[in-house]
Design an enzyme around this catalytic site. Structure first.
Site, PDB file in Angstrom:
ATOM      1  N   ALA A 127       0.859  -1.179   0.000  1.00 50.75           N
ATOM      2  CA  ALA A 127       0.000   0.000   0.000  1.00 50.75           C
ATOM      3  C   ALA A 127       0.900   1.235   0.000  1.00 50.75           C
ATOM      4  O   ALA A 127       2.108   1.125   0.193  1.00 50.75           O
ATOM      5  CB  ALA A 127      -0.897  -0.017   1.234  1.00 50.75           C
TER       6      ALA A 127
ATOM      7  N   GLN B  18       1.331   3.409   2.150  1.00 52.40           N
ATOM      8  CA  GLN B  18       2.036   3.542   3.429  1.00 52.40           C
ATOM      9  C   GLN B  18       2.669   2.210   3.855  1.00 52.40           C
ATOM     10  O   GLN B  18       2.795   1.919   5.044  1.00 52.40           O
ATOM     11  CB  GLN B  18       1.093   4.075   4.517  1.00 52.40           C
ATOM     12  CG  GLN B  18       0.778   5.548   4.376  1.00 52.40           C
ATOM     13  CD  GLN B  18       2.022   6.452   4.447  1.00 52.40           C
ATOM     14  OE1 GLN B  18       3.134   6.013   4.676  1.00 52.40           O
ATOM     15  NE2 GLN B  18       1.802   7.737   4.247  1.00 52.40           N
ATOM     16  N   SER B  19       3.068   1.408   2.892  1.00 48.72           N
ATOM     17  CA  SER B  19       3.641   0.092   3.192  1.00 48.72           C
ATOM     18  C   SER B  19       4.979   0.207   3.933  1.00 48.72           C
ATOM     19  O   SER B  19       5.925   0.833   3.442  1.00 48.72           O
ATOM     20  CB  SER B  19       3.858  -0.663   1.879  1.00 48.72           C
ATOM     21  OG  SER B  19       4.690  -1.790   2.080  1.00 48.72           O
ATOM     22  N   ASN B  20       5.052  -0.441   5.103  1.00 54.35           N
ATOM     23  CA  ASN B  20       6.333  -0.540   5.821  1.00 54.35           C
ATOM     24  C   ASN B  20       7.292  -1.416   5.032  1.00 54.35           C
ATOM     25  O   ASN B  20       8.485  -1.170   4.971  1.00 54.35           O
ATOM     26  CB  ASN B  20       6.127  -1.186   7.197  1.00 54.35           C
ATOM     27  CG  ASN B  20       5.176  -0.400   8.066  1.00 54.35           C
ATOM     28  OD1 ASN B  20       5.362   0.792   8.274  1.00 54.35           O
ATOM     29  ND2 ASN B  20       4.143  -1.063   8.580  1.00 54.35           N
TER      30      ASN B  20
ATOM     31  N   ALA C  44       7.473  -1.924   1.773  1.00 52.09           N
ATOM     32  CA  ALA C  44       8.048  -1.256   0.599  1.00 52.09           C
ATOM     33  C   ALA C  44       9.169  -0.308   1.035  1.00 52.09           C
ATOM     34  O   ALA C  44      10.247  -0.280   0.427  1.00 52.09           O
ATOM     35  CB  ALA C  44       6.952  -0.501  -0.158  1.00 52.09           C
TER      36      ALA C  44
END
Ligand SMILES: *Cc1c(COP(=O)(O)O)cnc(C)c1O
Length: 351
Positions: free
Chosen positions: A82, A84-86, A88
């Site tokens: 997403a 706000q992906s941690n 990524a």
């Protein structure tokens, strides 16, 4: 037991691993929370994994994945999540550390405002990741993810024609190789408990892609541990989610040439704490975040670790985790999400 530990260590050491984090991560007792609830609560600080202060549970998986990418001579790393992906963001830091270019396909449940880029997306920007935002119309994350995979596959084939070598990391880094990281994480935690002379009854984690959970399950089987593993879901999951977790654990065991077999009886899934959905806050989780912060000075986030924390406290209050038990809360990280959009943090801005 010693033989199982040694065998697992030996099997894990056959993979080319890239050192990215600081391990072992600390394991500490939450004295005040333990006293308040009549349960010994320990916290395994996977939020403290490094390599910057913005670590988390993905670093363990990335040590194996980036080790593989380096061994294969890759210059570009693709992954998904997403906005706000941690995962990524942690992948972008790992790619930079290894001298590779990060390419991120990010599904937008919450549409980022171009003039107000926050939290993990801001870090992705600073890291110079190539960012592709894929809108998730009507919050349909699976659909946006499949579109991401198609677009990335096209880009990968174009880059490879130009002579680049790409490494494609799935959502959450939850490939079989990445998941080995949490068989190791399980072993590390059990060694820390053993050194303290304490037998834990439960280990609790937030579960999304399931890589962390299935890695723990694989570790439990490999070490013949009888600890109860609980995964608290952070989004709506299909009926066959537990079957998939058991399959993933078995693939890890096979990769590790381990003779043990995992089944759905080796862990529990709680689906009672994620509502209303992924990246959507709920009041119980936000209350749990405030309670932990105000009791212990320790921070969780409203997308992942706060929902797992609310699950753990809920299970203790209901007696599903009986008084006198010893529980390990796996703090998976994610505190950067505390600085994300209002839609993601909800009531946490309230005094
Ligand atoms: C990704 C993530 C999880 C879930 O881990 P999975 O291996 O995808 O199940 C939990 N907590 C945080 C903070 C995460 O970033």
């Amino acid at each position: 037991m010693v033989n199982n530990f040694e065998r697992l260590k030996k099997e894990l050491s056959q993979f080319p691993k890239k050192t990215l984090g600081f391990y072992p991560t600390p394991l500490q007792k939450l004295e005040k929370m333990s006293e308040k609830y009549g349960v010994s609560i320990f916290v395994k600080r996977e939020d403290f994994s490094g390599m910057s202060i913005f670590g988390g549970n993905k670093i363990r998986k990335l040590e194996y994945l980036m080790g593989d990418a380096c061994a294969k001579g890759c210059d570009t790393v693709f992954t998904y999540g997403a906005t706000q992906s941690n995962h990524a963001m942690q992948t972008a830091t790992a790619a930079r550390r290894c001298g590779m270019n990060p390419v991120l396909y990010l599904a937008a449940i919450v549409e980022p405002k171009p003039e107000d880029i926050r939290a993990n997306l801001l870090l992705d920007r600073i890291l110079g990741a190539e960012i592709h935002i894929v809108p998730a119309a009507g919050g349909d994350l699976p659909e946006a993810n499949s579109r991401s995979f198609e677009l990335a596959a096209q880009q990968i084939s174009e880059l490879e024609k130009e002579g680049h070598k790409c490494y494609d990391i799935p959502l959450g880094g939850a490939s079989t190789l990445g998941t080995c990281g949490f068989a190791e994480g399980f072993m590390e935690t059990m060694e820390q408990m053993q050194a303290m002379g304490i037998r834990p009854d439960y280990i609790i984690t937030a579960t999304g892609t399931g890589g962390t959970l299935s890695g723990l399950v694989a570790g439990k089987k490999a070490l013949e541990s009888d600890i109860q593993i609980v995964g608290v879901t952070v989004s709506d999951k299909p009926e066959d989610y537990p079957a998939k977790i058991a399959d993933m654990a078995n693939r890890v065991l096979q990769l590790l040439k381990d003779p043990h077999q995992a089944s759905q009886d080796d862990f529990m899934i709680s689906r009672d704490y994620y509502a209303p959905g992924y990246e959507m806050p709920n009041e119980e989780a936000n209350d749990a975040i405030r309670e932990l912060a105000r009791t212990e000075g320790l921070l969780c986030d409203s997308v992942y670790s706060g929902k797992a924390l609310s699950g753990m406290l809920g299970m203790i209050r209901k007696g599903e985790i009986p008084p006198g038990s010893t529980v390990i809360f796996l703090h998976t990280g994610g505190a950067t999400a505390l600085f994300a959009e209002q839609e993601i943090i909800g009531s946490l801005t309230r005094p």
